[in-house]
Design an enzyme around this catalytic site. Structure first.
Site, PDB file in Angstrom:
ATOM      1  N   CYS A  47     -80.861  -4.962 -11.837  1.00 47.82           N
ATOM      2  CA  CYS A  47     -80.938  -3.823 -10.975  1.00 47.82           C
ATOM      3  C   CYS A  47     -82.432  -3.503 -10.484  1.00 47.82           C
ATOM      4  O   CYS A  47     -83.334  -4.016 -11.427  1.00 47.82           O
ATOM      5  CB  CYS A  47     -80.249  -2.550 -11.485  1.00 47.82           C
ATOM      6  N   CYS A  65     -83.957  -0.396 -10.285  1.00 50.16           N
ATOM      7  CA  CYS A  65     -84.290   0.794 -10.583  1.00 50.16           C
ATOM      8  C   CYS A  65     -85.670   0.998 -11.462  1.00 50.16           C
ATOM      9  O   CYS A  65     -86.299   1.899 -11.589  1.00 50.16           O
ATOM     10  CB  CYS A  65     -83.268   1.665 -11.220  1.00 50.16           C
ATOM     11  N   LYS A  79     -69.128   1.564 -12.226  1.00 56.01           N
ATOM     12  CA  LYS A  79     -70.135   2.139 -12.697  1.00 56.01           C
ATOM     13  C   LYS A  79     -70.248   3.374 -12.113  1.00 56.01           C
ATOM     14  O   LYS A  79     -70.173   3.689 -10.868  1.00 56.01           O
ATOM     15  CB  LYS A  79     -71.463   1.587 -12.544  1.00 56.01           C
ATOM     16  N   LYS A 118     -68.589   1.747 -16.874  1.00 54.38           N
ATOM     17  CA  LYS A 118     -69.612   2.534 -17.521  1.00 54.38           C
ATOM     18  C   LYS A 118     -69.827   3.934 -16.908  1.00 54.38           C
ATOM     19  O   LYS A 118     -69.463   3.810 -15.718  1.00 54.38           O
ATOM     20  CB  LYS A 118     -71.046   1.440 -17.136  1.00 54.38           C
ATOM     21  N   TYR A 168     -75.410   0.966 -28.546  1.00 54.35           N
ATOM     22  CA  TYR A 168     -76.544   0.986 -29.274  1.00 54.35           C
ATOM     23  C   TYR A 168     -76.315   1.245 -30.826  1.00 54.35           C
ATOM     24  O   TYR A 168     -77.179   1.176 -31.582  1.00 54.35           O
ATOM     25  CB  TYR A 168     -77.352   2.459 -28.919  1.00 54.35           C
TER      26      TYR A 168
END
Length: 305
Positions: free
Chosen positions: A101, A103, A177, A230, A295
């Site tokens: 991506c 971003c 997403k 997501k 995570y």
């Protein structure tokens, strides 16, 4: 003996945010226990991950230089490209997935190239995403994971990989997403917040489920080998309907907001952290996910030891 859903290390993927530079190991305030690290720090990180039985990592990069075109994203010596090579030298068998991506690489923080009105130009962005994907494959990435949500990007990336001699490199597409509020901590961590506006022009409306089925079908038709939902926990129903409808391997991303909410509540003594971790990941697996990006992967591995 009668438990229907079991949590295993085999389906865990651990996200790592890599920052260009050396000797960097920065705590992320919004994500207690997580760090930004430079490529030279990665050998110790991934050896620890491997020792816990986690089979795969997902890489995000923060470059030194950002511009309107995101040119640092596809440099041969870019931060993710460096990270891939370092990891492969340290732990060759670890599966390296790379997020694709713009971003994190653009100075405006949007996922693609902008026009004079500040709108993302879908088709102009596709060529850049293809270049990024090919550069990651050349560096040694095992799986390419486009997260930009541009229309047609899977097909363009598939063509670029095939023409470059990487026809066996799979694509894990962020197919469903959503334009979610749960990304806040990650955007701080990866320094990827948009400087203006939002990403609702290309990310999905949280109210939609049938749209997710259309997006997944299009990505599979264009050549996606694996698909993703997501965030995970607020979209368990979406995971379920996609798992029922399609046979392709399905990944779910337990995003930064999901992580940080559990950490914050646990720090205040409001919930038991380990119990919440295991309940949340079990629910994602129960909904139909084959793989989970989280995570919490290192802690989950310890809890099921």
């Amino acid at each position: 003996m009668v438990r229907e859903t079991r949590v295993s290390r085999d389906f865990l993927i651990y996200p790592i945010i890599v920052r260009e530079g050396t000797s960097i190991h920065e705590p992320i305030d919004a994500m207690p226990g997580q760090f930004r690290c430079s490529p030279d720090i990665l050998p110790g990180v991934v050896k620890d991950i491997t020792s816990k039985g986690i089979p795969a990592v997902l890489l995000f990069g923060i470059p030194r230089h950002k511009d309107a075109q995101g040119t640092s994203s596809h440099r041969k010596d870019g931060v993710v490209q460096q990270a891939i090579q370092v990891i492969k030298n340290a732990v060759p068998d670890l599966i390296v997935i790379t997020d694709v991506c713009l971003c994190e690489y653009t100075d405006h923080g949007h996922c693609g190239i902008l026009n004079e009105k500040g709108e993302v130009i879908n088709d102009d962005t596709l060529d850049v995403l293809a270049s990024v994907s090919l550069s990651h494959a050349k560096a040694g990435a095992d799986i390419i994971a486009p997260s930009d949500m541009m229309d047609g990007r899977v097909g363009v990336i598939r063509d670029a990989l095939d023409e470059g001699g990487y026809e066996h490199t799979p694509i894990l597409s962020y197919s469903a997403k959503y334009a979610s509020s749960y990304y806040g901590p990650f955007r701080e961590a990866a320094q990827s917040s948009p400087s203006f506006g939002d990403r609702k022009s290309h990310q999905m409306d949280p109210a939609n489920v049938r749209e997710a089925l259309r997006e997944v079908a299009l990505d599979i038709e264009e050549g996606a080998d694996l698909i993703m939902v997501k965030p995970a926990l607020p979209y368990l129903d979406v995971i379920r309907v996609i798992a029922d409808e399609f046979d392709e391997p399905l990944c779910a991303y337990q995003v930064s907001g999901e992580y940080s909410m559990i950490k914050a509540a646990a720090q205040r003594g409001w919930v038991d952290e380990d119990s919440c971790i295991m309940e949340s990941v079990t629910s994602i697996k129960r909904a139909g996910a084959d793989m989970i990006i989280t995570y919490f992967a290192p802690r989950i591995s310890e809890l099921i030891a």
